[in-house]
Design a protein around this motif. Structure first.
Motif, PDB file in Angstrom:
ATOM      1  N   THR A 161     -11.335  -3.161  -7.606  1.00 44.36           N
ATOM      2  CA  THR A 161     -11.359  -4.524  -7.240  1.00 44.36           C
ATOM      3  C   THR A 161     -10.692  -4.517  -5.853  1.00 44.36           C
ATOM      4  O   THR A 161     -10.819  -5.421  -5.167  1.00 44.36           O
ATOM      5  N   ALA A 162     -10.157  -3.329  -5.560  1.00 44.24           N
ATOM      6  CA  ALA A 162      -9.720  -3.486  -4.002  1.00 44.24           C
ATOM      7  C   ALA A 162     -10.611  -3.606  -2.900  1.00 44.24           C
ATOM      8  O   ALA A 162     -10.666  -3.925  -1.837  1.00 44.24           O
ATOM      9  N   ILE A 163     -12.094  -3.398  -3.451  1.00 46.82           N
ATOM     10  CA  ILE A 163     -13.165  -3.697  -2.623  1.00 46.82           C
ATOM     11  C   ILE A 163     -13.473  -4.978  -2.249  1.00 46.82           C
ATOM     12  O   ILE A 163     -14.052  -5.136  -1.082  1.00 46.82           O
ATOM     13  N   ALA A 164     -12.915  -5.924  -3.037  1.00 46.25           N
ATOM     14  CA  ALA A 164     -12.981  -7.130  -2.713  1.00 46.25           C
ATOM     15  C   ALA A 164     -12.383  -7.468  -1.366  1.00 46.25           C
ATOM     16  O   ALA A 164     -12.777  -8.425  -0.442  1.00 46.25           O
ATOM     17  N   ALA A 165     -11.362  -6.804  -0.821  1.00 52.42           N
ATOM     18  CA  ALA A 165     -10.973  -7.132   0.378  1.00 52.42           C
ATOM     19  C   ALA A 165     -11.824  -6.802   1.719  1.00 52.42           C
ATOM     20  O   ALA A 165     -11.813  -7.263   2.751  1.00 52.42           O
ATOM     21  N   TYR A 166     -13.055  -5.805   1.449  1.00 57.27           N
ATOM     22  CA  TYR A 166     -13.825  -5.609   2.531  1.00 57.27           C
ATOM     23  C   TYR A 166     -14.670  -6.823   2.785  1.00 57.27           C
ATOM     24  O   TYR A 166     -15.312  -6.959   3.849  1.00 57.27           O
ATOM     25  N   SER A 167     -14.877  -7.687   1.749  1.00 54.57           N
ATOM     26  CA  SER A 167     -15.547  -8.840   1.827  1.00 54.57           C
ATOM     27  C   SER A 167     -14.774  -9.953   2.050  1.00 54.57           C
ATOM     28  O   SER A 167     -15.279 -11.302   1.767  1.00 54.57           O
ATOM     29  N   ILE A 176      -3.943  -3.044   1.770  1.00 49.23           N
ATOM     30  CA  ILE A 176      -4.666  -1.886   2.322  1.00 49.23           C
ATOM     31  C   ILE A 176      -5.412  -2.102   3.382  1.00 49.23           C
ATOM     32  O   ILE A 176      -5.120  -1.650   4.601  1.00 49.23           O
ATOM     33  N   ILE A 177      -6.422  -3.020   3.468  1.00 53.13           N
ATOM     34  CA  ILE A 177      -7.241  -3.494   4.761  1.00 53.13           C
ATOM     35  C   ILE A 177      -6.292  -3.906   5.588  1.00 53.13           C
ATOM     36  O   ILE A 177      -6.482  -3.189   6.749  1.00 53.13           O
ATOM     37  N   ASP A 178      -5.258  -4.814   5.671  1.00 53.46           N
ATOM     38  CA  ASP A 178      -4.627  -5.327   6.634  1.00 53.46           C
ATOM     39  C   ASP A 178      -3.570  -4.392   7.148  1.00 53.46           C
ATOM     40  O   ASP A 178      -3.409  -4.320   8.267  1.00 53.46           O
ATOM     41  N   GLY A 179      -2.857  -3.577   6.311  1.00 51.42           N
ATOM     42  CA  GLY A 179      -2.113  -2.633   6.671  1.00 51.42           C
ATOM     43  C   GLY A 179      -2.679  -1.387   7.543  1.00 51.42           C
ATOM     44  O   GLY A 179      -2.326  -1.014   8.678  1.00 51.42           O
ATOM     45  N   LEU A 180      -4.120  -0.882   7.194  1.00 57.80           N
ATOM     46  CA  LEU A 180      -4.884  -0.169   8.154  1.00 57.80           C
ATOM     47  C   LEU A 180      -5.172  -0.723   9.342  1.00 57.80           C
ATOM     48  O   LEU A 180      -5.105  -0.280  10.644  1.00 57.80           O
ATOM     49  N   GLU A 187       2.554  -0.906   4.120  1.00 55.20           N
ATOM     50  CA  GLU A 187       2.024  -1.813   3.584  1.00 55.20           C
ATOM     51  C   GLU A 187       0.800  -1.159   2.996  1.00 55.20           C
ATOM     52  O   GLU A 187       0.489  -1.592   1.805  1.00 55.20           O
ATOM     53  N   VAL A 188       0.186  -0.294   3.510  1.00 52.59           N
ATOM     54  CA  VAL A 188      -0.783   0.597   3.023  1.00 52.59           C
ATOM     55  C   VAL A 188      -0.665   1.092   1.700  1.00 52.59           C
ATOM     56  O   VAL A 188      -1.136   1.218   0.426  1.00 52.59           O
ATOM     57  N   ALA A 189       0.477   1.926   1.823  1.00 54.25           N
ATOM     58  CA  ALA A 189       0.955   2.892   0.790  1.00 54.25           C
ATOM     59  C   ALA A 189       1.667   1.825  -0.413  1.00 54.25           C
ATOM     60  O   ALA A 189       1.455   1.965  -1.761  1.00 54.25           O
ATOM     61  N   GLY A 190       2.174   0.705  -0.093  1.00 47.09           N
ATOM     62  CA  GLY A 190       2.813  -0.303  -0.872  1.00 47.09           C
ATOM     63  C   GLY A 190       1.566  -0.988  -1.873  1.00 47.09           C
ATOM     64  O   GLY A 190       1.743  -1.032  -2.951  1.00 47.09           O
ATOM     65  N   GLY A 191       0.447  -1.359  -1.132  1.00 50.82           N
ATOM     66  CA  GLY A 191      -0.726  -1.702  -1.673  1.00 50.82           C
ATOM     67  C   GLY A 191      -1.264  -0.659  -2.798  1.00 50.82           C
ATOM     68  O   GLY A 191      -1.697  -1.065  -3.947  1.00 50.82           O
ATOM     69  N   ALA A 192      -1.300   0.369  -2.330  1.00 50.74           N
ATOM     70  CA  ALA A 192      -1.704   1.462  -3.391  1.00 50.74           C
ATOM     71  C   ALA A 192      -1.011   1.444  -4.508  1.00 50.74           C
ATOM     72  O   ALA A 192      -1.587   1.579  -5.544  1.00 50.74           O
TER      73      ALA A 192
END
Length: 226
Positions: A161-167, A176-180, A187-192
Protein backbone atom coordinates in the motif's frame (compact mmCIF):
# COMPACT_ATOMS: atom_id res chain seq x y z
CA UNK A 1 22.95 2.70 13.74
CA UNK A 2 22.56 6.36 12.73
CA UNK A 3 19.55 5.43 10.62
CA UNK A 4 17.91 3.71 13.58
CA UNK A 5 18.57 6.63 15.87
CA UNK A 6 17.24 9.03 13.23
CA UNK A 7 14.11 6.88 12.88
CA UNK A 8 13.65 6.83 16.66
CA UNK A 9 14.11 10.59 16.81
CA UNK A 10 11.51 11.12 14.10
CA UNK A 11 9.04 8.68 15.67
CA UNK A 12 9.35 10.31 19.08
CA UNK A 13 8.87 13.85 17.78
CA UNK A 14 5.47 14.97 19.09
CA UNK A 15 4.70 17.07 16.02
CA UNK A 16 4.69 13.99 13.80
CA UNK A 17 1.73 12.57 15.72
CA UNK A 18 -0.65 15.46 15.12
CA UNK A 19 -2.50 17.02 12.20
CA UNK A 20 -3.84 15.70 8.92
CA UNK A 21 -0.38 14.41 7.97
CA UNK A 22 0.33 12.87 11.36
CA UNK A 23 1.21 9.25 12.02
CA UNK A 24 -2.25 8.19 13.34
CA UNK A 25 -4.02 9.60 10.25
CA UNK A 26 -1.54 7.97 7.87
CA UNK A 27 -1.85 4.70 9.79
CA UNK A 28 -5.64 4.71 9.39
CA UNK A 29 -5.35 5.58 5.69
CA UNK A 30 -2.89 2.72 5.20
CA UNK A 31 -5.17 0.18 6.84
CA UNK A 32 -8.20 1.54 4.98
CA UNK A 33 -6.53 1.03 1.60
CA UNK A 34 -5.30 -2.43 2.63
CA UNK A 35 -8.68 -3.59 3.94
CA UNK A 36 -10.46 -2.37 0.82
CA UNK A 37 -7.99 -4.24 -1.39
CA UNK A 38 -8.40 -7.48 0.57
CA UNK A 39 -12.20 -7.23 0.59
CA UNK A 40 -12.39 -6.60 -3.15
CA UNK A 41 -9.88 -9.37 -3.84
CA UNK A 42 -11.88 -11.74 -1.62
CA UNK A 43 -15.09 -10.99 -3.50
CA UNK A 44 -13.34 -12.20 -6.65
CA UNK A 45 -11.10 -14.99 -5.40
CA UNK A 46 -12.98 -16.60 -2.50
CA UNK A 47 -16.14 -17.71 -4.42
CA UNK A 48 -14.00 -18.93 -7.32
CA UNK A 49 -11.77 -20.89 -4.95
CA UNK A 50 -14.79 -22.44 -3.22
CA UNK A 51 -16.42 -23.42 -6.53
CA UNK A 52 -13.32 -24.94 -8.11
CA UNK A 53 -12.24 -26.64 -4.87
CA UNK A 54 -15.65 -28.15 -4.23
CA UNK A 55 -16.10 -29.42 -7.79
CA UNK A 56 -12.39 -30.32 -8.09
CA UNK A 57 -12.41 -28.78 -11.52
CA UNK A 58 -10.64 -25.77 -13.00
CA UNK A 59 -7.36 -26.23 -11.17
CA UNK A 60 -5.37 -25.18 -14.24
CA UNK A 61 -7.46 -22.03 -14.61
CA UNK A 62 -7.00 -21.18 -10.93
CA UNK A 63 -3.23 -21.66 -11.12
CA UNK A 64 -2.98 -19.64 -14.33
CA UNK A 65 -5.02 -16.73 -12.95
CA UNK A 66 -3.02 -16.70 -9.73
CA UNK A 67 0.33 -16.80 -11.57
CA UNK A 68 -0.69 -13.98 -13.92
CA UNK A 69 -1.82 -11.81 -11.00
CA UNK A 70 1.35 -12.62 -9.06
CA UNK A 71 3.58 -11.70 -12.01
CA UNK A 72 2.18 -8.19 -12.41
CA UNK A 73 4.76 -5.49 -11.59
CA UNK A 74 2.89 -3.49 -8.95
CA UNK A 75 4.67 -0.16 -9.21
CA UNK A 76 4.87 -0.32 -13.00
CA UNK A 77 1.15 -1.04 -13.18
CA UNK A 78 0.40 1.91 -10.91
CA UNK A 79 2.43 4.26 -13.11
CA UNK A 80 0.73 2.92 -16.25
CA UNK A 81 -2.77 3.28 -14.77
CA UNK A 82 -2.03 6.80 -13.54
CA UNK A 83 -1.02 7.71 -17.09
CA UNK A 84 -4.13 6.07 -18.56
CA UNK A 85 -6.71 6.88 -15.86
CA UNK A 86 -5.18 9.95 -14.27
CA UNK A 87 -4.56 10.38 -10.56
CA UNK A 88 -7.48 8.28 -9.37
CA UNK A 89 -7.86 5.89 -6.48
CA UNK A 90 -8.62 3.06 -8.90
CA UNK A 91 -5.09 3.42 -10.32
CA UNK A 92 -3.77 2.33 -6.92
CA UNK A 93 -6.50 -0.13 -5.96
CA UNK A 94 -6.33 -2.30 -9.09
CA UNK A 95 -2.69 -3.41 -8.52
CA UNK A 96 -3.33 -3.93 -4.79
CA UNK A 97 -6.37 -6.10 -5.51
CA UNK A 98 -4.33 -8.09 -8.04
CA UNK A 99 -1.81 -8.86 -5.28
CA UNK A 100 -4.48 -10.13 -2.88
CA UNK A 101 -6.12 -12.53 -5.33
CA UNK A 102 -3.44 -15.29 -5.69
CA UNK A 103 -3.11 -16.33 -2.01
CA UNK A 104 -6.86 -16.24 -1.37
CA UNK A 105 -7.69 -18.09 -4.56
CA UNK A 106 -5.02 -20.79 -4.30
CA UNK A 107 -5.40 -21.45 -0.57
CA UNK A 108 -9.19 -21.63 -0.77
CA UNK A 109 -9.01 -23.95 -3.76
CA UNK A 110 -6.38 -26.23 -2.24
CA UNK A 111 -7.99 -26.22 1.21
CA UNK A 112 -11.45 -27.24 -0.01
CA UNK A 113 -10.12 -29.62 -2.67
CA UNK A 114 -8.07 -31.64 -0.19
CA UNK A 115 -10.73 -32.09 2.48
CA UNK A 116 -10.87 -35.75 3.50
CA UNK A 117 -13.40 -37.48 1.17
CA UNK A 118 -14.65 -39.54 4.11
CA UNK A 119 -15.84 -36.31 5.73
CA UNK A 120 -17.78 -35.20 2.68
CA UNK A 121 -19.19 -38.71 2.16
CA UNK A 122 -20.38 -38.74 5.76
CA UNK A 123 -22.00 -35.31 5.33
CA UNK A 124 -23.74 -36.46 2.17
CA UNK A 125 -24.88 -39.64 3.91
CA UNK A 126 -26.50 -37.50 6.61
CA UNK A 127 -28.71 -35.98 3.92
CA UNK A 128 -26.89 -32.68 3.36
CA UNK A 129 -27.09 -31.18 -0.11
CA UNK A 130 -23.99 -29.98 -1.96
CA UNK A 131 -24.32 -26.41 -0.66
CA UNK A 132 -24.59 -27.66 2.92
CA UNK A 133 -21.67 -30.06 2.44
CA UNK A 134 -19.55 -27.13 1.29
CA UNK A 135 -20.39 -24.77 4.16
CA UNK A 136 -20.86 -27.25 7.01
CA UNK A 137 -18.11 -29.74 6.24
CA UNK A 138 -15.57 -28.55 3.68
CA UNK A 139 -15.14 -24.90 4.66
CA UNK A 140 -14.69 -25.60 8.40
CA UNK A 141 -12.15 -28.32 7.62
CA UNK A 142 -10.31 -26.08 5.14
CA UNK A 143 -10.48 -22.99 7.36
CA UNK A 144 -6.84 -23.07 8.59
CA UNK A 145 -5.54 -22.96 5.01
CA UNK A 146 -8.18 -20.43 3.93
CA UNK A 147 -7.21 -18.07 6.77
CA UNK A 148 -3.56 -18.46 5.82
CA UNK A 149 -4.46 -17.30 2.31
CA UNK A 150 -6.26 -14.26 3.69
CA UNK A 151 -3.32 -13.56 5.98
CA UNK A 152 -0.83 -13.58 3.09
CA UNK A 153 -3.18 -11.37 1.07
CA UNK A 154 -3.47 -8.88 3.93
CA UNK A 155 0.29 -8.77 4.49
CA UNK A 156 0.83 -8.24 0.74
CA UNK A 157 -1.67 -5.40 0.80
CA UNK A 158 -0.14 -3.75 3.87
CA UNK A 159 3.39 -4.04 2.48
CA UNK A 160 2.49 -2.71 -0.97
CA UNK A 161 0.00 0.00 0.00
CA UNK A 162 3.06 2.24 0.27
CA UNK A 163 2.80 2.59 -3.53
CA UNK A 164 -0.31 4.73 -2.99
CA UNK A 165 2.05 7.58 -2.14
CA UNK A 166 3.46 7.50 -5.68
CA UNK A 167 0.10 8.67 -7.04
CA UNK A 168 -0.43 11.43 -4.46
CA UNK A 169 -2.51 9.38 -2.01
CA UNK A 170 -1.84 8.98 1.69
CA UNK A 171 -0.82 6.06 3.82
CA UNK A 172 2.46 5.32 5.51
CA UNK A 173 4.28 5.35 2.19
CA UNK A 174 3.81 9.11 2.17
CA UNK A 175 6.51 9.38 4.84
CA UNK A 176 8.97 7.46 2.67
CA UNK A 177 8.24 9.53 -0.45
CA UNK A 178 8.32 12.85 1.38
CA UNK A 179 11.43 11.87 3.32
CA UNK A 180 13.29 10.96 0.13
CA UNK A 181 12.19 14.22 -1.49
CA UNK A 182 13.60 16.26 1.41
CA UNK A 183 16.53 13.92 2.21
CA UNK A 184 15.05 13.39 5.67
CA UNK A 185 16.22 9.82 6.16
CA UNK A 186 14.84 9.71 9.67
CA UNK A 187 11.38 10.12 8.15
CA UNK A 188 12.15 7.49 5.52
CA UNK A 189 13.32 4.98 8.12
CA UNK A 190 10.46 5.91 10.46
CA UNK A 191 7.94 5.30 7.69
CA UNK A 192 9.50 1.92 6.94
CA UNK A 193 9.37 0.97 10.64
CA UNK A 194 5.68 1.92 10.76
CA UNK A 195 4.94 -0.30 7.75
CA UNK A 196 6.71 -3.21 9.47
CA UNK A 197 4.65 -2.55 12.62
CA UNK A 198 1.47 -2.53 10.51
CA UNK A 199 2.42 -5.92 9.04
CA UNK A 200 3.12 -7.34 12.50
CA UNK A 201 -0.25 -6.09 13.78
CA UNK A 202 -1.80 -7.83 10.79
CA UNK A 203 -0.15 -11.12 11.74
CA UNK A 204 -1.32 -10.77 15.34
CA UNK A 205 -4.87 -10.12 14.16
CA UNK A 206 -4.93 -13.33 12.13
CA UNK A 207 -3.37 -15.29 14.99
CA UNK A 208 -6.27 -14.19 17.20
CA UNK A 209 -8.77 -14.86 14.41
CA UNK A 210 -7.39 -18.34 13.91
CA UNK A 211 -7.67 -19.00 17.64
CA UNK A 212 -11.31 -17.89 17.64
CA UNK A 213 -12.51 -19.49 14.41
CA UNK A 214 -10.55 -22.70 13.87
CA UNK A 215 -11.65 -25.82 15.72
CA UNK A 216 -9.04 -26.93 18.30
CA UNK A 217 -8.78 -30.29 16.56
CA UNK A 218 -7.62 -28.59 13.35
CA UNK A 219 -4.93 -26.44 14.94
CA UNK A 220 -1.33 -27.62 14.59
CA UNK A 221 -0.18 -29.23 17.79
CA UNK A 222 3.10 -28.37 19.45
CA UNK A 223 5.31 -31.30 20.17
CA UNK A 224 8.03 -31.44 22.77
CA UNK A 225 11.58 -31.50 21.47
CA UNK A 226 14.49 -33.18 23.15
Amino acid sequence: MNVLSDAWGWLTTAGNWHGSDGIPVRFLQHFEYSIEAVLIGALIAFPLGLLTGHTKRGGLVVSSLANVARALPTLGLVVLLVVVLGVKFSAVMIPLVALTIPPILLNTYEGVRHVDPQLTDAATGMGLNQWQVLWRAEVPAALPLILTGFQFAAVNAVANTAIAAYSSFGGLGRFIIDGLATTDYGEVAGGAVLIVIAAILNLLFFAVLRRLMVSPGLRPRRTATV
